[in-house]
Design an enzyme around this catalytic site. Structure first.
Site, PDB file in Angstrom:
ATOM      1  NE  ARG A  53       0.289   1.280   3.365  1.00 25.60           N
ATOM      2  CZ  ARG A  53       1.220   2.153   3.671  1.00 25.60           C
ATOM      3  NH1 ARG A  53       2.495   1.778   3.746  1.00 25.60           N
ATOM      4  NH2 ARG A  53       0.943   3.411   3.897  1.00 25.60           N
ATOM      5  N   GLY A  54       0.261   2.419  -0.001  1.00 23.78           N
ATOM      6  CA  GLY A  54       1.054   3.639  -0.164  1.00 23.78           C
ATOM      7  C   GLY A  54       1.106   3.939  -1.658  1.00 23.78           C
ATOM      8  CB  ALA A  55       0.371   7.021  -3.528  1.00 19.47           C
ATOM      9  NE  ARG A  90      -6.060   0.991  -1.632  1.00 17.27           N
ATOM     10  CZ  ARG A  90      -5.380   1.530  -0.607  1.00 17.27           C
ATOM     11  NH1 ARG A  90      -4.108   1.263  -0.449  1.00 17.27           N
ATOM     12  NH2 ARG A  90      -5.992   2.324   0.242  1.00 17.27           N
ATOM     13  CG  ASP A 244      -2.860   8.133  -0.887  1.00 21.73           C
ATOM     14  OD1 ASP A 244      -2.850   8.688   0.223  1.00 21.73           O
ATOM     15  OD2 ASP A 244      -2.475   6.966  -1.075  1.00 21.73           O
ATOM     16  CG  ASN A 254      -2.164  11.652   3.183  1.00 18.67           C
ATOM     17  OD1 ASN A 254      -1.696  10.751   2.489  1.00 18.67           O
ATOM     18  ND2 ASN A 254      -1.776  11.832   4.426  1.00 18.67           N
ATOM     19  CE  LYS A 255      -5.079   5.644   4.667  1.00 17.42           C
ATOM     20  NZ  LYS A 255      -5.972   4.687   3.981  1.00 17.42           N
TER      21      LYS A 255
HETATM   22  O1  MRU Z   1      -4.406   3.195   2.381  1.00 17.79           O
HETATM   23  P1  MRU Z   1      -2.930   3.391   2.238  1.00 17.79           P
HETATM   24  O2  MRU Z   1      -2.136   2.782   3.329  1.00 17.79           O
HETATM   25  O3  MRU Z   1      -2.437   3.000   0.861  1.00 17.79           O
HETATM   26  O4  MRU Z   1      -2.753   4.973   2.359  1.00 17.79           O
HETATM   27  C1  MRU Z   1      -1.477   5.516   2.300  1.00 17.79           C
HETATM   28  C2  MRU Z   1      -1.432   6.949   2.605  1.00 17.79           C
HETATM   29  O5  MRU Z   1      -2.424   7.619   2.778  1.00 17.79           O
HETATM   30  C3  MRU Z   1      -0.086   7.577   2.594  1.00 17.79           C
HETATM   31  O6  MRU Z   1      -0.043   8.660   3.477  1.00 17.79           O
HETATM   32  C4  MRU Z   1       0.147   8.069   1.184  1.00 17.79           C
HETATM   33  O7  MRU Z   1       0.058   7.014   0.265  1.00 17.79           O
HETATM   34  C5  MRU Z   1       1.390   8.744   1.011  1.00 17.79           C
HETATM   35  S1  MRU Z   1       2.542   7.606   0.498  1.00 17.79           S
HETATM   36  C6  MRU Z   1       4.059   8.044   0.366  1.00 17.79           C
END
Ligand code: MRU
Length: 364
Positions: A53-55, A90, A244, A254-255
């Protein structure tokens, strides 16, 4: 970054087996487990089930997913179907679309016989480029931390609040928001990180805390609601988060919960920075309301995973059987609440002008 002294990326091709390998992030911090991705479906499942996970890492995994599909059949129609499947995994992180579209653009021009080999090369380039970009973000963000350290007359500690996990686990290496923190720590600036727990999947307490512990960066995990109080008490010098998808005019998705931290930071006059690699900028969108917000399973809110007394991973229910829950995974922080965007090319205003000055070739 290193795990027990051994350097790792979050995704790699095993030199001996030629297989794509990832760290299964659903098991961290309690188990460090490496999983192989051998098919397109494996890659799609890894993204959908958030083993990765993470963009930026989602983009890199999709790139390898496309390689795995083309290895079996390199026709244009297989490529289109694989991309459709991967894009649906996603919706919010724009790096997924960026990685797949940039590969497709190059691969479709090639004869079928050359596509698979070239795809592997392009995926490796995407990964290497991500590492370089994030290291540059670290260098640019480092200057902000250094400036704050100097403003404090190099006394005490620079206290940084971060939300979710935008560390090396969210990218191929280094991370975005955590990259400046690692660089500052390595340069001897005494940093301390307030780690937002980041419900519901606890990215902060599970992943960010694990990363910071592994790198011996001082930190405390806080519940998501503690940040505002700590800001009022003068315990936060700076916030840095990842994103993201950021629109061409600097609105930051973002999250979930990021927006509330930005509001609290504004009210307390605390700089709120967003660290982002350029593939996370959506040049096609200005208005943050046009970003698709992933709606995830309510079970993530009503349950929680942890380690039981026998040391085994266990999921337990937290909420009443009858109570429904809802689970939007991201929110949008308007650009007016963002002090600046830390990119690989430098730091700019969170605005159309700021981004266009740094990336003139991309601005529409
Ligand atoms: O749902 P996730 O864990 O994929 O969400 C990730 C985030 O929101 C991170 O803060 C975001 O991807 C930044 S990544 C460098």
């Amino acid at each position: 970054m290193k795990v027990q002294g051994k350097p790792y990326r979050s995704i790699w091709v095993n030199n001996k087996t030629g297989k794509v390998e990832i760290i299964d992030q659903t098991k961290l911090p309690h188990e460090f487990s490496v999983t192989q991705l051998t098919t397109l479906d494996d890659a799609a499942t890894a993204i959908r089930k958030m083993w990765v996970r993470g963009a930026p890492l989602v983009g890199a995994t999709a790139a390898y997913g496309l390689c795995l599909a083309l290895e079996k059949n390199a026709s244009i129609s297989t490529m289109a179907e694989a991309i459709k499947l991967l894009l649906a995994t996603r919706p919010t992180a724009v790096n997924l679309r960026w990685a797949l579209e940039s590969m497709q653009e190059k691969l479709k021009l090639l004869p079928e016989s050359k596509r698979s080999k070239t795809a592997w090369k392009l995926a490796a380039e995407i990964c290497d480029e991500d590492v370089e970009i994030n290291s540059a973000i670290g260098d640019n963000g480092f200057k902000i931390i250094q400036e704050i350290w100097n403003q404090k007359n190099q006394q005490g500690t620079v206290n940084i609040l971060t939300h979710c996990n935008a560390g090396w686990l969210a990218t191929v290496d280094w991370g975005t928001a955590l990259s400046p923190i690692y660089k500052a720590h390595d340069a001897g600036i005494p940093v301390h990180v307030w780690v937002d727990e980041t419900r519901p999947r606890n990215r902060g307490s599970n992943l960010t805390a694990w990363e910071l512990s592994s790198h011996e960066v001082p930190h405390h995990i806080i519940v998501d609601n503690a940040g505002g109080h700590l800001m009022q008490q003068g315990e936060v010098d700076l916030c840095i988060v990842g994103t993201d998808r950021t629109t061409a005019s600097g609105n930051v998705c973002n999250k979930i919960g990021t927006y509330l931290k930005a509001l609290a930071a504004k009210d307390n006059n605390i700089p709120f920075y967003v660290a982002l690699p350029s593939p996370t900028i959506d040049w096609q969108i200005d208005d943050g309301n046009h970003i698709p917000i992933e709606q995830r399973d309510a079970g993530e809110v009503s349950s929680i995973q942890g380690k039981n007394r026998r040391g085994k991973l266990e999921t337990i229910q937290l909420t009443p059987d009858e109570s429904p829950a809802t689970n939007p995974a991201f929110d949008v922080t308007p650009s007016r609440l963002v002090t600046g965007l830390i990119t690989e090319r430098g730091v700019c205003d969170a605005s159309q002008k700021g981004l266009a000055e740094l990336f003139p070739e991309k601005a529409i």
